[in-house]
Scaffold this motif. Structure first.
Motif, PDB file in Angstrom:
ATOM      1  N   ARG A  19      18.050 -14.449   0.214  1.00 23.87           N
ATOM      2  CA  ARG A  19      18.555 -14.424  -1.163  1.00 23.87           C
ATOM      3  C   ARG A  19      17.687 -13.534  -2.039  1.00 23.87           C
TER       4      ARG A  19
ATOM      5  N   ALA B  24      18.837 -10.186  -3.927  1.00 26.55           N
ATOM      6  CA  ALA B  24      18.749 -10.130  -5.387  1.00 26.55           C
ATOM      7  C   ALA B  24      17.972  -8.901  -5.853  1.00 26.55           C
ATOM      8  N   ARG B  25      16.938  -8.528  -5.106  1.00 25.48           N
ATOM      9  CA  ARG B  25      16.170  -7.332  -5.466  1.00 25.48           C
ATOM     10  C   ARG B  25      17.042  -6.094  -5.363  1.00 25.48           C
TER      11      ARG B  25
ATOM     12  N   CYS C 262      21.750  -9.863  -7.899  1.00 24.50           N
ATOM     13  CA  CYS C 262      22.398 -11.175  -7.889  1.00 24.50           C
ATOM     14  C   CYS C 262      22.262 -11.781  -6.501  1.00 24.50           C
ATOM     15  N   ALA C 263      22.437 -13.084  -6.416  1.00 18.40           N
ATOM     16  CA  ALA C 263      22.371 -13.776  -5.135  1.00 18.40           C
ATOM     17  C   ALA C 263      23.641 -13.503  -4.333  1.00 18.40           C
TER      18      ALA C 263
ATOM     19  N   ASP D  17      26.866 -15.221  -5.283  1.00 19.43           N
ATOM     20  CA  ASP D  17      27.524 -14.862  -6.547  1.00 19.43           C
ATOM     21  C   ASP D  17      28.564 -13.756  -6.376  1.00 19.43           C
TER      22      ASP D  17
ATOM     23  N   ARG E 237      22.681  -3.450 -12.899  1.00 16.05           N
ATOM     24  CA  ARG E 237      22.741  -4.411 -14.019  1.00 16.05           C
ATOM     25  C   ARG E 237      23.558  -3.830 -15.173  1.00 16.05           C
TER      26      ARG E 237
END
Length: 357
Positions: free
Chosen positions: A164, A168-169, A173-174, A177, A221
């Motif tokens: 995870r 995410a990096r 997001c995980a 998601d 993002r």
């Protein structure tokens, strides 16, 4: 034109210093040996009177020089190192292996030397590259509809939290998601110069970046904020088209990209990107050249910022912009990639000329 070579004194100093700013942009023919080399060649440096500098490999060959067996100017600089080539081949053979420095040592290489070599050439260590390759397997599994736990196993992550965190990096997001019905969806595109992430809607490509680009999480993002929902995972028609066109590009079959692009930026920024797309493959321009082309000759720094803000790599060819002195300048995908992309495009240019004649 490609670019005007700097004066002899500048190039000879770069040769003596093994200055990588001119790697792939200039080559030296050595009359006393009959070979041509990269300016970063580790061989003993020739006397100035024996040196002639050329802008392309073709010019070196036309002048009767043969390729150096030390620096391998016909290969990408990164692959000229036998240790790097051997480890990349080992990684291709076992992409799901959890590589360690012990594995590197057992293959007969010094881990610290390998760490420095990969960092210098690729901007990441061999172990980081191997981890990225495993993450690709997990990403692909999710894109095919697999559950997160299945994707974790496909990526050979023993720890769910580590999987995870790594995900995410990369995407911000995980994995849980990610939605298959999202407006924007990401897909993974392998290339000979490293994996790329493509993000597209059903009609347009919004992002195309190398996975290891440091700015990628921030760019993702911004896209998520603009879409007001998380980025999903899965192929869309523009990303499929991009993958096919990239395959032709890296095989030196075509430099033509017709994938519909969604570009967001100020009028000035978009004018810079439009100018970049007019640079023919195999040629380069300086920031000042672009500034003059768009009618803003004093806005060289602003052009450089707009160039760096491009988030659709290759298709908006910011890699074709070099310094006014012919040196390679900063590139988010890494200077080694910039040098290799220019080499690929010069090969394409030569092939196109041969076909035309």
């Amino acid at each position: 034109m490609l670019f005007d070579l700097p004066d002899f004194k500048t190039l000879y100093a770069a040769l003596l210093a093994r200055d990588d700013r001119f790697d792939g942009q200039a080559f030296v023919g050595v009359a006393s040996t009959g070979v041509f080399c990269r300016l970063t060649c580790p061989a003993r440096k020739p006397k100035a009177e024996n040196c002639t500098f050329f802008a392309t490999i073709g010019e070196c060959i036309d002048a009767g020089y043969r390729a150096c067996k030390r620096c391998h100017p016909l290969q990408a600089a990164a692959l000229a190192d036998p240790a790097i080539g051997a480890l990349l081949q080992a990684l291709d053979g076992q992409p799901d292996r959890r590589w360690s420095e012990g594995d590197v040592a057992r293959l007969g290489y010094d881990p610290s030397t390998i760490r420095r070599s990969f960092k210098r050439q690729f901007g990441m260590t061999f172990l980081e590259m191997a981890r990225q390759r495993r993450l690709r397997e997990g990403f692909t599994a999710l894109a095919e509809g697999a559950k997160v736990i299945t994707a974790q196993h496909e990526a050979s992550f023993e720890s769910a939290s580590a999987f995870r965190a790594a995900f995410a990096r990369l995407l911000g997001c995980a994995p849980a998601d990610l939605r298959a019905d999202a407006l924007l969806r990401a897909t993974w595109i392998p290339t000979p110069l490293g994996d790329m992430i493509a993000v597209s809607s059903h009609t347009h490509l919004h992002l195309l970046e190398f996975v290891d680009r440091k700015a990628l999480p921030a760019e993702l993002r911004r896209l998520q904020a603009a879409a007001r929902q998380p980025i999903g995972v899965g192929a869309q028609p523009p990303s499929d088209q991009a993958a096919a066109e990239l395959a032709d590009y890296f095989a030196a079959r075509s430099s033509r990209f017709t994938t519909p692009l969604a570009v967001a930026g100020s009028a000035f920024t978009q004018s810079v990107w439009d100018a970049l797309r007019t640079i023919p493959a195999g040629q380069t321009r300086s920031y000042s050249d672009i500034a003059r082309q768009i009618g803003r000759p004093s806005a060289v720094r602003a052009v450089a910022r707009a160039n760096g803000a491009n988030q659709i790599a290759l298709m908006i060819p910011c890699h074709r912009v070099i310094g006014a002195d012919g040196a390679l300048t900063g590139y988010g995908g890494g200077l080694w990639r910039k040098q290799r992309l220019i080499e690929i495009e010069r090969k394409l240019m030569i092939l196109n000329k041969e076909i035309a004649s």
